[in-house]
Design an enzyme around this catalytic site. Structure first.
Site, PDB file in Angstrom:
ATOM      1  N   HIS A  96      37.858  42.188  37.968  1.00  0.00           N
ATOM      2  CA  HIS A  96      38.041  41.553  36.668  1.00  0.00           C
ATOM      3  C   HIS A  96      37.887  42.513  35.469  1.00  0.00           C
ATOM      4  O   HIS A  96      38.777  42.631  34.622  1.00  0.00           O
ATOM      5  CB  HIS A  96      37.008  40.434  36.491  1.00  0.00           C
ATOM      6  CG  HIS A  96      36.971  39.447  37.604  1.00  0.00           C
ATOM      7  ND1 HIS A  96      37.839  38.400  37.703  1.00  0.00           N
ATOM      8  CD2 HIS A  96      36.138  39.333  38.681  1.00  0.00           C
ATOM      9  CE1 HIS A  96      37.548  37.665  38.772  1.00  0.00           C
ATOM     10  NE2 HIS A  96      36.527  38.222  39.385  1.00  0.00           N
TER      11      HIS A  96
HETATM   12  C1  BDR Z   1      33.039  38.022  35.806  1.00  0.00           C
HETATM   13  O1  BDR Z   1      31.793  37.601  36.341  1.00  0.00           O
HETATM   14  C2  BDR Z   1      31.073  38.713  36.804  1.00  0.00           C
HETATM   15  O2  BDR Z   1      30.525  38.444  38.082  1.00  0.00           O
HETATM   16  C3  BDR Z   1      32.017  39.879  36.847  1.00  0.00           C
HETATM   17  O3  BDR Z   1      31.316  41.082  36.530  1.00  0.00           O
HETATM   18  C4  BDR Z   1      33.036  39.532  35.797  1.00  0.00           C
HETATM   19  O4  BDR Z   1      32.642  40.006  34.521  1.00  0.00           O
HETATM   20  C5  BDR Z   1      34.145  37.393  36.625  1.00  0.00           C
HETATM   21  O5  BDR Z   1      34.089  36.005  36.558  1.00  0.00           O
END
Ligand code: BDR
Ligand code: CA
Length: 311
Positions: A238
């Site tokens: 992400h």
């Molecule tokens: C987001 O949630 C976190 O676990 C990851 O680092 C990312 O920023 C994804 O939903």
């Protein structure tokens, strides 16, 4: 070339760490500060990880410890996705860096006050520090060019059907950020669930053969295992999308929108609504699509940027 001054705010976290690697490897960005926020893990874990990661990527900017929990509600963490430490998969050498005497928000204030041009804030965790900054120093709004964030999803959530994790951790904070009048460029699940990494991509990173290739591929192996256990085939990386949408916008499909955060919904708390028609109220952009192959090449380029450091 004139570089873009940025503050990196996040909760490393494998994908935060890799996002910061991409930022550190970029010749376009000038990292002015790194700040931490509770999210993937508690604030102590993510702050220790931040010190380690900044050493690893030679990020010499001051590091400020941030909020230990959301503005209004109890904090949640991201369960097993990032392991016990929040950054499992490989042991990193302990950092010789120390925290700034300033907290995250104080450090942001200092960077903004000292800057002669507006600064971009790249947020890859809950938006608690960002909202606190806005609540505390309205007068500095003109010094913030934009928020490039990983958060939300207009089609779906990942923590609930409506909500993505970073927004769900602190919806009230996100609402303050989205309603601030400062443009929000939102890399949500719409794009990040297309920023998939597959085992063959991880092998390419490992085969670079450098210590950094070993570290990043080990992180991705771990991140992949936790996602595979949840039924994912490729795993969504992400947070690098928030950085790359700033430095490589041509890799993405991006649309202007009026973005609102649902804070009260019975079922949809933490969801994001995007209106693509209400031009008068446009307050940001949604990143919708990515050239996945180009994304992987950018990750590889960033890993190759770092040659020497031993794991
Ligand atoms: C987001 O949630 C976190 O676990 C990851 O680092 C990312 O920023 C994804 O939903
Ligand atoms: Ca994150």
């Amino acid at each position: 070339m004139k570089r873009i001054p940025v503050i990196l705010d996040g909760d490393p976290g494998h994908d935060d760490a890799i996002a910061w690697m991409v930022a550190a490897a970029s010749h376009i960005l000038d990292i002015k500060a790194v700040t931490t926020v509770a999210g993937n893990k508690d604030i102590e874990n993510v702050t220790r990880n931040t010190l380690n990661v900044c050493s690893l990527f030679n990020i010499e900017a001051p590091i400020g410890k941030g909020a230990h929990g959301p503005l209004v509600v109890e904090g949640i963490t991201a369960g097993d996705f990032h392991g016990e430490t929040g950054l499992d998969g490989v042991d990193l050498p302990p950092s010789d860096m120390t925290l700034s005497e300033y907290s995250a928000v104080e450090l942001m204030v200092k960077v903004l006050e000292d800057s002669h041009e507006p600064v971009v804030i790249i947020g890859t965790g809950a938006q608690t520090n960002l909202a606190t900054l806005l609540l505390y120093r309205q007068d500095l709004k003109d010094k913030i060019r934009a928020f490039y964030i990983m958060g939300g999803g207009i089609e779906n959530g990942n923590w609930t059907p409506a909500a993505e994790f970073n927004i769900l951790v602190d919806p009230e904070a996100a609402r303050i950020v989205f309603e601030s009048g400062i443009p929000v460029i939102m890399s949500g699940l719409d794009v990040t669930e297309k920023a998939l990494v597959y085992p063959e991509d991880v092998n390419r990173i490992r085969e670079i053969g450098t210590p950094m290739g070993h570290i990043v591929s080990s992180w991705l192996d771990f991140f992949g295992e936790t996602h595979a256990a949840m039924g994912y085939k490729g795993w969504p990386l992400h947070d690098p999308c928030a950085v790359l949408s700033l430095i490589k916008p041509d890799m993405f499909e991006i649309r202007e929108a009026y973005l609102q955060v649902e804070t009260k919904g019975l079922h949809a708390r933490g969801g994001i609504l995007a209106d693509f028609e209400d031009k008068e109220n446009f307050n940001g952009k949604v990143v919708l699509n990515i050239d996945r192959e180009a994304f992987i090449e950018e990750l590889i380029k960033a890993v190759e940027h770092f040659t020497g450091r031993e794991a």
